[in-house]
Design a protein around this motif. Structure first.
Motif, short mmCIF file in Angstrom:
data_model
loop_
_atom_site.label_atom_id
_atom_site.label_comp_id
_atom_site.label_asym_id
_atom_site.label_seq_id
_atom_site.Cartn_x
_atom_site.Cartn_y
_atom_site.Cartn_z
N GLU A 69 10.33 42.94 42.99
CA GLU A 69 11.01 44.03 43.68
C GLU A 69 11.54 43.55 45.02
O GLU A 69 10.78 43.07 45.86
CB GLU A 69 10.04 45.20 43.89
N SER A 121 10.55 51.33 46.64
CA SER A 121 10.93 52.53 45.86
C SER A 121 10.78 52.36 44.35
O SER A 121 10.75 53.35 43.63
CB SER A 121 12.37 53.00 46.14
N TYR A 122 10.69 51.11 43.86
CA TYR A 122 10.72 50.92 42.40
C TYR A 122 9.42 50.33 41.86
O TYR A 122 9.33 49.97 40.70
CB TYR A 122 11.92 50.06 42.01
N THR A 157 6.37 57.05 42.05
CA THR A 157 7.80 56.92 42.37
C THR A 157 8.61 57.50 41.24
O THR A 157 8.37 57.20 40.06
CB THR A 157 8.22 55.47 42.65
N THR A 171 12.64 55.16 40.27
CA THR A 171 12.96 54.34 39.11
C THR A 171 13.76 55.13 38.08
O THR A 171 14.67 54.60 37.44
CB THR A 171 11.66 53.84 38.45
N ASP A 192 17.32 56.79 40.05
CA ASP A 192 18.33 55.81 40.43
C ASP A 192 18.75 54.91 39.29
O ASP A 192 19.92 54.57 39.15
CB ASP A 192 17.80 54.91 41.56
N TRP A 209 15.11 54.39 34.50
CA TRP A 209 13.89 53.84 33.92
C TRP A 209 12.80 54.92 33.92
O TRP A 209 13.02 56.05 34.35
CB TRP A 209 13.40 52.64 34.72
N PRO A 240 9.83 49.81 34.22
CA PRO A 240 10.43 49.19 35.41
C PRO A 240 10.08 47.72 35.58
O PRO A 240 10.90 46.94 36.06
CB PRO A 240 9.90 50.04 36.56
N LEU A 258 17.43 44.99 40.05
CA LEU A 258 17.42 45.29 41.47
C LEU A 258 17.90 44.10 42.29
O LEU A 258 18.63 44.26 43.28
CB LEU A 258 16.02 45.69 41.91
#
Length: 710
Positions: A140, A144-145, A217, A220, A223, A226, A324, A331
């Motif tokens: 990452e 956020s993910y 979160t 994922t 945005d 996922w 994710p 990303l």
């Protein structure tokens, strides 16, 4: 805190936390004023630096009472990492560390100032963070993910009355525990229904068994399309509910590299049951705050995507679909693509994004790259796909409007921008688009109104400022325009197209010396830019320097031999000077053949024909160009009709055409033959010829003298 008698104030560093978020409740002062946005990168945040925030707090402290509650929010350590020069030099290979060092220094400045203002050591200070940055831990890039400790484990430092010095609490504590702790230390009432607990027992050495932190979160899903992630963390274990569950023993594996979920199935099920109980008691996974339309658009523009429907086919907040951890490479591709866009390498960015998936954030990145690459067809396709997945995305409609603008499909573009503004009335990008469309249609006043709204939006762009300044120049509000431009960095006004736009406005507003100075400076900076040479030619012509105007236009034609405007302007100059009319005719006819019966092009062609004495052809071309022409062009085309009709046509028709020409130019006010202009502009270049023609047409005695003068 306010109910407990404290003066309350907040100073935040990003538009994400503006008052519309609901966080302003209870604050007597809520300072969320962001500076204008300079630059186009989609990763740029509407933020202000830690220095600006601390300066604002410093000013507030001058009059603050002794009993206060203050929240200071510093945002700098966020991507893209761009520390001030001093810290960039100190951390050349780690700009993230440079931003942290910068914020640390500003925090030190704030604390020093507070100690000067309140030296009695009765101030309680708490420092924490909402998340860390992954820096590619588990793949990452930022945050956020994922919900690994690289982003979830943050510092909490507290100092003040009631707290022992040097005490370190090693037990698990949570951000939800901060508010109850601060309230307890302030002798204020506790929050009813709070999920967190005061940390004072832990500080005093009283353990609280079975503490659990909840993690989640939905970014994922919203945005990227996922699966969402949900998790719980104890002092020893981390469990993550994902399409492939994860379980880590943090005592023996603090880096969370060995997934034990399959080997410890019983423990995995036990933690999942605890999580399910937590989720069952929680509110549904949907927004519990209805943001304003403007807020929606701002969150989208900042990358904090908010939509009523998830970008994936799964229900919002339900685990399933793409895991994710299998797609973190997307990303990286996203970040690299935006970096290439910033470096003006959009085609390379598009290549990187080709296999990055179809999540909403990826589509926005592809749209941004396609726009920068000048590929309006791809921009349109991606924007329509984004709208299909998220119909209420103001950003999607705005991008569609921009793509249609590039294709000169102005009616459709206007509809797209109007829809974006309907969803988000303060969306700067679409207000700008509506202004550009109004300006292209000659509705300058309306354009100025849109530009003003864009400039007054919460995070205005430089384009809104210089376009509004240009409108003010044309309206004779030069001093206001100058003041507005003075607040925009020179780097934002440096591009050649902006210099042309501003110089054109200065010329139309009667500020010819200023326009010449601007263009001359821009030509030195961009010596091979044909548009600057063309505008220089127009300025020189407006000043009566026809030979020099021709030279500037000839230079533009050398720089851009196939440029429509260059060919047309050279033909115009040759016609004005009466030189090389055969070449002028060839250039003018080529321009009309290339772009069709545009009134401005027909004006040039008719002028060339008039100079050659081709009266019938000049009349036919002028009559063809008059409908739909702008006032200035229409006036000249009517004058050409009058001249052509005076050489063999009915004198009555010639007089009527001349009168309509003068009316169109706003020149029917002085019987003595003066042609005053309300904006202080000189009369049109054909003024003297029009007066001479009027006298010629009246010399046959068929009209009374006063009518001749008119």
């Amino acid at each position: 805190m306010r109910s407990a008698g404290f003066e309350t104030a907040a100073f935040v560093g990003t538009v994400v936390l503006e008052r519309e978020s609901g966080l302003a409740r209870g604050f007597d002062t809520y300072d969320d004023q962001m500076p204008p946005r300079w630059g186009k990168s989609a990763l740029r945040r509407a933020e202000r630096s830690a220095t600006a925030v601390v300066d604002a707090v410093d000013a507030w402290m001058n009059t603050a009472p002794d009993r206060f509650f203050l929240w200071v929010h510093l945002y700098d350590p966020h991507a893209p990492y761009d520390p001030p020069p001093q810290y960039a030099r100190e951390f050349p290979s780690d700009p993230y560390a440079g931003e942290i060092a910068f914020v640390d220094a500003e925090l030190g400045r704030l604390l020093e100032r507070m100690n000067e203002r309140w030296p009695d050591e009765r101030t309680l200070v708490a420092v924490t963070s909402d998340h860390g940055e992954s820096m590619f831990d588990h793949g990452e890039p930022t945050h956020s993910y994922g919900i690994y400790d690289s982003t979830q484990w943050v510092p909490l430092l507290m100092q003040g009355p009631g707290l022992p010095q040097g005490r370190v609490v090693k037990e698990l504590v949570r951000l939800i525990d901060v508010a109850p702790t601060v309230l307890a230390l302030s002798n204020a009432e506790s929050l009813p229904g709070a999920a967190g607990h005061s940390l004072l027992p832990l500080v005093e050495g009283v353990p609280e068994p079975n503490r659990i932190a909840y993690l989640e979160t939905l970014g994922t899903q919203l945005d990227m399309g996922w699966s969402p992630l949900f998790g719980i963390r104890t002092e020893r274990h981390k469990y993550i509910r994902a399409p492939r569950p994860e379980l880590y023993d943090l005592l023996h594996d603090p880096s969370e590299t060995r997934n034990l979920a399959a080997d410890a199935e019983g423990l995995t099920q036990e933690f999942d049951a605890i999580l399910e109980t937590r989720l069952a008691d929680a509110r549904p996974a949907r927004p519990n705050l209805t943001p304003s339309d403007q807020k929606k658009a701002q969150l989208e523009s900042l990358g904090y995507v908010l939509s009523t429907e998830p970008a994936s086919s799964e229900a919002l907040g339900v685990t399933g679909g793409i895991d994710p951890k299998d797609e973190m490479g997307s990303l990286t591709a996203l970040g690299n693509a935006y970096g290439l866009i910033d470096e003006k390498r959009p085609k390379e960015a598009l290549a990187i994004l080709e296999d990055a998936g179809d999540g909403f954030a990826v589509r926005l990145a592809r749209i941004t790259a396609a726009l920068a690459a000048g590929d309006s067809s791809l921009t349109e396709r991606e924007a329509r796909a984004a709208i299909d997945s998220t119909p209420d995305s103001a950003k999607g409609h705005s991008y569609l409007g921009m793509a249609l603008e590039r294709q000169e499909r102005l009616t459709e573009a206007e509809e797209a921008h109007q829809e974006a503004v309907r969803i988000a009335p303060g969306l700067c990008e679409s207000l700008l688009g509506l202004g550009r469309i109004a300006e292209a249609r000659g509705r300058t006043t309306e354009a100025g109104e849109f530009y003003a709204r864009a400039w007054e939006s919460h995070a205005p762009e430089a384009e809104a400022g210089w376009r509004l300044a240009a409108v003010w120049m044309e309206q004779g509000r030069g001093e206001e325009a100058d003041a507005l431009l003075a607040g925009i960095p020179d780097s934002e006004l440096a591009p050649a197209n902006i210099a042309v736009h501003l110089a054109t406005a200065e010329r139309r507003g009667g500020r010819l010396p200023d326009a010449l100075k601007r263009i001359w400076g821009a030509r030195r900076a961009h010596p091979r830019n044909a548009d600057l040479a063309l505008e220089h030619g127009r300025l020189l012509e407006a000043g009566g320097s026809l030979e020099r105007a021709l030279a500037a236009r000839e230079r533009a034609l050398v720089l851009a031999p196939k440029d429509l405007a260059a060919r047309n302007d050279v033909a115009w100059s040759l016609a004005r000077l009466g030189q090389d009319l055969d070449r002028a005719l060839s250039l003018a006819e080529g321009a009309v053949g290339q772009h069709g019966a545009v009134p401005e092009l027909l004006d040039t062609l008719a002028t060339v024909r008039l100079q050659r004495g081709d009266w019938e052809q000049a009349l036919e071309i002028a009559e063809r160009g008059t409908p739909g022409a702008r006032e200035e062009t229409r006036a000249h085309l009517l004058y050409i009709q009058a001249e052509a009709l005076a050489h063999g046509g009915p004198k009555g028709r010639a007089r009527d055409a001349l009168k309509r020409a003068l009316d169109a130019a706003g020149q029917a006010q002085d019987a003595a033959g003066q042609l005053p202009d309300a904006a202080g502009q000189p009369p049109p270049f054909w003024h003297d010829a029009a007066l001479a023609l009027a006298r010629t047409l009246g010399s046959d005695g068929t009209s009374p003298p006063d009518e001749v003068d008119r």
